[in-house]
Write a protein that holds these residues in place. Structure first.
Motif, PDB file in Angstrom:
ATOM      1  N   ILE A 155      27.662 -62.800 -63.470  1.00  0.00           N
ATOM      2  CA  ILE A 155      27.115 -63.138 -64.790  1.00  0.00           C
ATOM      3  C   ILE A 155      27.068 -61.879 -65.643  1.00  0.00           C
ATOM      4  O   ILE A 155      26.397 -60.895 -65.305  1.00  0.00           O
ATOM      5  CB  ILE A 155      25.710 -63.744 -64.665  1.00  0.00           C
ATOM      6  N   SER A 156      27.787 -61.884 -66.752  1.00  0.00           N
ATOM      7  CA  SER A 156      27.802 -60.724 -67.653  1.00  0.00           C
ATOM      8  C   SER A 156      26.496 -60.622 -68.422  1.00  0.00           C
ATOM      9  O   SER A 156      25.875 -59.559 -68.489  1.00  0.00           O
ATOM     10  CB  SER A 156      28.972 -60.833 -68.634  1.00  0.00           C
ATOM     11  N   ARG A 157      26.088 -61.728 -69.032  1.00  0.00           N
ATOM     12  CA  ARG A 157      24.800 -61.789 -69.736  1.00  0.00           C
ATOM     13  C   ARG A 157      24.314 -63.232 -69.711  1.00  0.00           C
ATOM     14  O   ARG A 157      25.117 -64.161 -69.608  1.00  0.00           O
ATOM     15  CB  ARG A 157      24.934 -61.321 -71.193  1.00  0.00           C
ATOM     16  N   GLY A 158      23.004 -63.406 -69.814  1.00  0.00           N
ATOM     17  CA  GLY A 158      22.470 -64.763 -69.812  1.00  0.00           C
ATOM     18  C   GLY A 158      21.139 -64.849 -70.529  1.00  0.00           C
ATOM     19  O   GLY A 158      20.337 -63.909 -70.492  1.00  0.00           O
ATOM     20  N   LEU A 159      20.906 -65.971 -71.215  1.00  0.00           N
ATOM     21  CA  LEU A 159      19.638 -66.221 -71.891  1.00  0.00           C
ATOM     22  C   LEU A 159      19.371 -67.723 -71.907  1.00  0.00           C
ATOM     23  O   LEU A 159      20.178 -68.498 -72.422  1.00  0.00           O
ATOM     24  CB  LEU A 159      19.676 -65.682 -73.329  1.00  0.00           C
ATOM     25  N   VAL A 160      18.251 -68.115 -71.321  1.00  0.00           N
ATOM     26  CA  VAL A 160      17.863 -69.531 -71.250  1.00  0.00           C
ATOM     27  C   VAL A 160      16.443 -69.652 -71.805  1.00  0.00           C
ATOM     28  O   VAL A 160      15.557 -68.871 -71.445  1.00  0.00           O
ATOM     29  CB  VAL A 160      17.924 -70.063 -69.798  1.00  0.00           C
ATOM     30  N   ILE A 161      16.240 -70.641 -72.686  1.00  0.00           N
ATOM     31  CA  ILE A 161      14.948 -70.845 -73.341  1.00  0.00           C
ATOM     32  C   ILE A 161      14.160 -71.904 -72.575  1.00  0.00           C
ATOM     33  O   ILE A 161      14.666 -73.002 -72.316  1.00  0.00           O
ATOM     34  CB  ILE A 161      15.138 -71.273 -74.806  1.00  0.00           C
ATOM     35  N   VAL A 162      12.910 -71.583 -72.226  1.00  0.00           N
ATOM     36  CA  VAL A 162      12.084 -72.461 -71.392  1.00  0.00           C
ATOM     37  C   VAL A 162      10.726 -72.695 -72.052  1.00  0.00           C
ATOM     38  O   VAL A 162      10.365 -72.020 -73.019  1.00  0.00           O
ATOM     39  CB  VAL A 162      11.899 -71.870 -69.977  1.00  0.00           C
ATOM     40  N   LYS A 163       9.980 -73.646 -71.503  1.00  0.00           N
ATOM     41  CA  LYS A 163       8.671 -73.989 -72.069  1.00  0.00           C
ATOM     42  C   LYS A 163       7.569 -73.064 -71.579  1.00  0.00           C
ATOM     43  O   LYS A 163       6.641 -72.725 -72.325  1.00  0.00           O
ATOM     44  CB  LYS A 163       8.329 -75.442 -71.741  1.00  0.00           C
ATOM     45  N   GLN A 164       7.620 -72.679 -70.300  1.00  0.00           N
ATOM     46  CA  GLN A 164       6.584 -71.808 -69.752  1.00  0.00           C
ATOM     47  C   GLN A 164       7.185 -70.914 -68.673  1.00  0.00           C
ATOM     48  O   GLN A 164       8.177 -71.263 -68.042  1.00  0.00           O
ATOM     49  CB  GLN A 164       5.426 -72.619 -69.189  1.00  0.00           C
ATOM     50  N   GLU A 177      18.096 -63.774 -68.631  1.00  0.00           N
ATOM     51  CA  GLU A 177      16.781 -63.618 -69.231  1.00  0.00           C
ATOM     52  C   GLU A 177      16.217 -64.995 -69.570  1.00  0.00           C
ATOM     53  O   GLU A 177      16.925 -65.874 -70.043  1.00  0.00           O
ATOM     54  CB  GLU A 177      16.896 -62.789 -70.516  1.00  0.00           C
ATOM     55  N   LEU A 178      14.921 -65.175 -69.295  1.00  0.00           N
ATOM     56  CA  LEU A 178      14.229 -66.385 -69.693  1.00  0.00           C
ATOM     57  C   LEU A 178      13.328 -66.070 -70.876  1.00  0.00           C
ATOM     58  O   LEU A 178      12.548 -65.114 -70.829  1.00  0.00           O
ATOM     59  CB  LEU A 178      13.402 -66.949 -68.537  1.00  0.00           C
ATOM     60  N   ALA A 179      13.451 -66.856 -71.937  1.00  0.00           N
ATOM     61  CA  ALA A 179      12.659 -66.650 -73.145  1.00  0.00           C
ATOM     62  C   ALA A 179      11.880 -67.911 -73.459  1.00  0.00           C
ATOM     63  O   ALA A 179      12.315 -69.027 -73.157  1.00  0.00           O
ATOM     64  CB  ALA A 179      13.565 -66.285 -74.324  1.00  0.00           C
ATOM     65  N   LEU A 180      10.716 -67.756 -74.080  1.00  0.00           N
ATOM     66  CA  LEU A 180       9.855 -68.890 -74.391  1.00  0.00           C
ATOM     67  C   LEU A 180      10.230 -69.522 -75.730  1.00  0.00           C
ATOM     68  O   LEU A 180      10.540 -68.826 -76.700  1.00  0.00           O
ATOM     69  CB  LEU A 180       8.394 -68.456 -74.432  1.00  0.00           C
ATOM     70  N   GLY A 181      10.181 -70.854 -75.756  1.00  0.00           N
ATOM     71  CA  GLY A 181      10.327 -71.602 -76.996  1.00  0.00           C
ATOM     72  C   GLY A 181       9.170 -72.573 -77.131  1.00  0.00           C
ATOM     73  O   GLY A 181       8.226 -72.550 -76.333  1.00  0.00           O
ATOM     74  N   GLY A 182       9.232 -73.454 -78.124  1.00  0.00           N
ATOM     75  CA  GLY A 182       8.153 -74.392 -78.369  1.00  0.00           C
ATOM     76  C   GLY A 182       8.520 -75.813 -78.012  1.00  0.00           C
ATOM     77  O   GLY A 182       9.649 -76.248 -78.240  1.00  0.00           O
ATOM     78  N   HIS A 183       7.554 -76.546 -77.451  1.00  0.00           N
ATOM     79  CA  HIS A 183       7.744 -77.962 -77.139  1.00  0.00           C
ATOM     80  C   HIS A 183       6.380 -78.641 -77.093  1.00  0.00           C
ATOM     81  O   HIS A 183       5.442 -78.094 -76.507  1.00  0.00           O
ATOM     82  CB  HIS A 183       8.451 -78.140 -75.786  1.00  0.00           C
ATOM     83  N   LEU A 203      29.210 -65.931 -69.337  1.00  0.00           N
ATOM     84  CA  LEU A 203      27.954 -65.931 -70.080  1.00  0.00           C
ATOM     85  C   LEU A 203      27.167 -67.186 -69.734  1.00  0.00           C
ATOM     86  O   LEU A 203      27.745 -68.270 -69.602  1.00  0.00           O
ATOM     87  CB  LEU A 203      28.225 -65.898 -71.587  1.00  0.00           C
ATOM     88  N   VAL A 204      25.859 -67.046 -69.589  1.00  0.00           N
ATOM     89  CA  VAL A 204      24.998 -68.186 -69.272  1.00  0.00           C
ATOM     90  C   VAL A 204      23.990 -68.360 -70.409  1.00  0.00           C
ATOM     91  O   VAL A 204      23.300 -67.409 -70.779  1.00  0.00           O
ATOM     92  CB  VAL A 204      24.254 -67.984 -67.939  1.00  0.00           C
ATOM     93  N   VAL A 205      23.933 -69.562 -70.962  1.00  0.00           N
ATOM     94  CA  VAL A 205      22.955 -69.891 -72.001  1.00  0.00           C
ATOM     95  C   VAL A 205      22.330 -71.236 -71.645  1.00  0.00           C
ATOM     96  O   VAL A 205      22.790 -71.937 -70.741  1.00  0.00           O
ATOM     97  CB  VAL A 205      23.601 -69.964 -73.397  1.00  0.00           C
ATOM     98  N   GLY A 206      21.293 -71.607 -72.368  1.00  0.00           N
ATOM     99  CA  GLY A 206      20.716 -72.922 -72.102  1.00  0.00           C
ATOM    100  C   GLY A 206      19.306 -73.049 -72.621  1.00  0.00           C
ATOM    101  O   GLY A 206      18.729 -72.118 -73.186  1.00  0.00           O
ATOM    102  N   ALA A 207      18.751 -74.238 -72.414  1.00  0.00           N
ATOM    103  CA  ALA A 207      17.380 -74.527 -72.804  1.00  0.00           C
ATOM    104  C   ALA A 207      16.917 -75.778 -72.075  1.00  0.00           C
ATOM    105  O   ALA A 207      17.720 -76.647 -71.740  1.00  0.00           O
ATOM    106  CB  ALA A 207      17.277 -74.726 -74.318  1.00  0.00           C
ATOM    107  N   GLY A 208      15.615 -75.854 -71.858  1.00  0.00           N
ATOM    108  CA  GLY A 208      15.052 -77.050 -71.243  1.00  0.00           C
ATOM    109  C   GLY A 208      13.871 -76.724 -70.359  1.00  0.00           C
ATOM    110  O   GLY A 208      13.685 -75.577 -69.918  1.00  0.00           O
ATOM    111  N   LYS A 209      13.095 -77.743 -70.072  1.00  0.00           N
ATOM    112  CA  LYS A 209      11.871 -77.555 -69.290  1.00  0.00           C
ATOM    113  C   LYS A 209      12.133 -77.336 -67.809  1.00  0.00           C
ATOM    114  O   LYS A 209      11.239 -76.918 -67.076  1.00  0.00           O
ATOM    115  CB  LYS A 209      10.943 -78.738 -69.526  1.00  0.00           C
ATOM    116  N   ALA A 210      13.359 -77.592 -67.360  1.00  0.00           N
ATOM    117  CA  ALA A 210      13.740 -77.264 -65.978  1.00  0.00           C
ATOM    118  C   ALA A 210      14.577 -75.999 -65.926  1.00  0.00           C
ATOM    119  O   ALA A 210      15.138 -75.658 -64.883  1.00  0.00           O
ATOM    120  CB  ALA A 210      14.514 -78.422 -65.351  1.00  0.00           C
ATOM    121  N   GLY A 211      14.659 -75.287 -67.044  1.00  0.00           N
ATOM    122  CA  GLY A 211      15.542 -74.129 -67.146  1.00  0.00           C
ATOM    123  C   GLY A 211      15.215 -73.004 -66.188  1.00  0.00           C
ATOM    124  O   GLY A 211      16.110 -72.281 -65.745  1.00  0.00           O
ATOM    125  N   ASN A 212      13.926 -72.827 -65.856  1.00  0.00           N
ATOM    126  CA  ASN A 212      13.536 -71.748 -64.939  1.00  0.00           C
ATOM    127  C   ASN A 212      14.242 -71.891 -63.595  1.00  0.00           C
ATOM    128  O   ASN A 212      14.891 -70.962 -63.107  1.00  0.00           O
ATOM    129  CB  ASN A 212      12.022 -71.757 -64.715  1.00  0.00           C
TER     130      ASN A 212
END
Length: 476
Positions: free
Chosen positions: A105-114, A125-131, A82-91
């Motif tokens: 990779i079975s599943r993955g979700l990383v939170i990014v700024k843009q 999957e890349l998902a948007l968060g706030g910063h 499984l891949v998870v994470g967050a950060g402005k370099a996440g893309n």
């Protein structure tokens, strides 16, 4: 070493490959003595820091064997990756890791700024968060990560990708605190001039995931956790080649040396107890009865720091040497008010130019760190690197052969889409010609329109790194 190479204009195809997307415009604006060298050095440094290039130098897959530096994992021993994470370099980090692991990779979700074109991945999957302020989109994405990890057990391998900005992007407030209240708390701390370390100390103690609590959940499940980290902390040492796991503090996956009492004392120090949301104060008051953030090593958790803030300085040094120029690192820990930092760097540059002290020209000066814009009322549009660059320009006005590239290395400076600015001794005169009042722009923290009006804005989009602010000064 001595004289920089003359400018070499980039054609459209070449410019598309450069980290700085408006290189040609910047090169043809301002002082020709400094623009070409500054832009070549800035592009060189940003390209060298891109995690999409660095991760494959550390991580490789040979059959079932995953190599990370000198450590190996046999993926045949794991039922899921499984891949998870967050950060402005996440893309870029996610794209690089998916290129290595692919369908493993079975599943993955990383939170990014843009999000940008090319960010559509097959397994992560890349998902948007706030910063810099946490938002509801980030909270929903974080809850999905928690749901994904909720099914973890022995036999699972969790790979996390963490870079600067993760504390805001991956947000899940503690029970009883809303996202709006956490966002308001962040705004109060930023406006008061709290350091990023102080802000994160408070964030860790009003969060269900920060301060190592995410890694704590994974460890308690019996799963293994492999963390790949871009560390933007001021005061870190250069990473070099990250071959072995290291102890790490902070973010969602590291240990946390701070306490609930530390968080309360920070609010008290900045006189924010009267303004902070009641839910936050009540949560911090109950700190002694709550479980603290993890202080001791967590079983099954391995941390690899890919980059640290001094690596930004090292990349700039390499870039200057490629220009055959003497280079001197002033600091990798520049902090404080952005405007004041710009004035200080300009004073050093003038001393070099006029008196040959403490270094003889031509030379390059490098300073990295994380300065802040201290708000004392309504603010316009801008960011720390833009404010530093415009302040620098005001102090070197009329001087030939002095310029700065002030770069927020992840590509977005403050709440703007600019990465910073390139300014020099011609900036003030060009602002006057465009009827732009530099002093008003600085006083109103409205530097983005001023810099854009004279073509000194620096544009990159996502860069694949996030090592705070990098300032490259060239004195011809």
């Amino acid at each position: 070493m001595g004289q920089a190479r003359p400018p070499e204009p980039a054609d459209d195809k070449e410019e598309d490959m450069l980290p700085i997307k408006n290189t040609s415009m910047l090169q043809n604006t301002g002082d020709p003595l400094v623009r070409g060298p500054l832009l070549r050095m800035a592009n060189h440094a940003l390209a060298a820091l891109n995690s999409e290039r660095l991760i494959p130098s550390l991580v490789r897959l040979e059959g079932d064997i995953l190599h990370v530096g000198d450590t190996v994992w046999n993926l045949a021993d794991y039922r899921r990756v499984l891949v998870v994470g967050a950060g402005k370099a996440g893309n870029h980090m996610a794209r690089s890791l998916e290129g290595i692991l692919g369908a493993r990779i079975s599943r993955g979700l990383v939170i990014v700024k843009q999000l940008e074109p090319g960010d559509e991945l097959a397994h992560i999957e890349l998902a948007l968060g706030g910063h810099p302020y946490p938002n509801e989109s980030g909270r929903r994405a974080t809850q999905r990560i928690l749901d994904l990890l909720g099914g973890c057990a022995s036999g699972d391998l969790v790979v996390s990708l963490i870079s600067g900005g993760s504390s805001a992007l991956m947000n899940c407030p503690a029970e009883g605190i809303s996202v709006d209240e956490e966002s308001r708390l962040t705004e109060l701390l930023l406006t008061a001039g709290a350091s990023i370390l102080e802000i994160n100390t408070v964030r860790r103690h009003v969060s269900a995931v920060n301060g190592g609590r995410l890694a704590q959940r994974v460890s308690a499940s019996g799963a293994r956790m492999l963390n790949l980290i871009l560390s933007d902390r001021v005061g870190d040492t250069a990473v070099g080649t990250p071959r072995v796991p290291v102890a790490y503090t902070g973010t969602q996956i590291g240990l946390d040396p701070t306490t609930f009492l530390d968080a309360w004392n920070i609010l008290e120090r900045y006189r924010l107890l009267a303004a902070a949301p009641n839910s936050v104060l009540e949560h911090l008051r109950r700190g002694p009865q709550l479980t603290e953030t993890p202080k001791s090593p967590l079983p099954g958790v391995s941390n690899f720091v890919i980059q640290g803030l001094p690596d930004a300085c090292a990349a700039a040094v390499d870039a200057a040497r490629a220009e055959h120029l003497p280079v001197h690192v002033l600091t990798s820990g520049l902090e404080g008010d952005s405007r004041q930092a710009g004035m200080f760097l300009a004073a050093v540059a003038r001393e070099v130019r006029d008196r040959g002290e403490p270094f003889a020209p031509p030379c390059v000066l490098v300073a990295a760190g994380e300065t802040t814009v201290r708000l004392n009322g309504p603010a316009g549009s801008g960011g720390p690197s833009q404010e530093l660059a415009l302040s620098f320009a005001r102090e070197v006005a009329g001087l030939a052969g002095v310029g700065i590239a002030a770069i927020e290395t992840e590509g977005t400076d403050g709440p703007t889409t600019l990465a910073g600015a390139v300014t020099d001794g011609t900036t003030l005169e060009r602002c006057r010609a465009a009827r732009v009042d530099i002093l008003a722009a600085l006083d109103g923290h409205d530097c983005c329109p001023a810099l854009t009006a004279v073509g000194d804005q620096l544009e990159t989009g996502n860069t694949g790194t996030n090592l705070c602010d990098l300032n490259i000064i060239y004195i011809a």
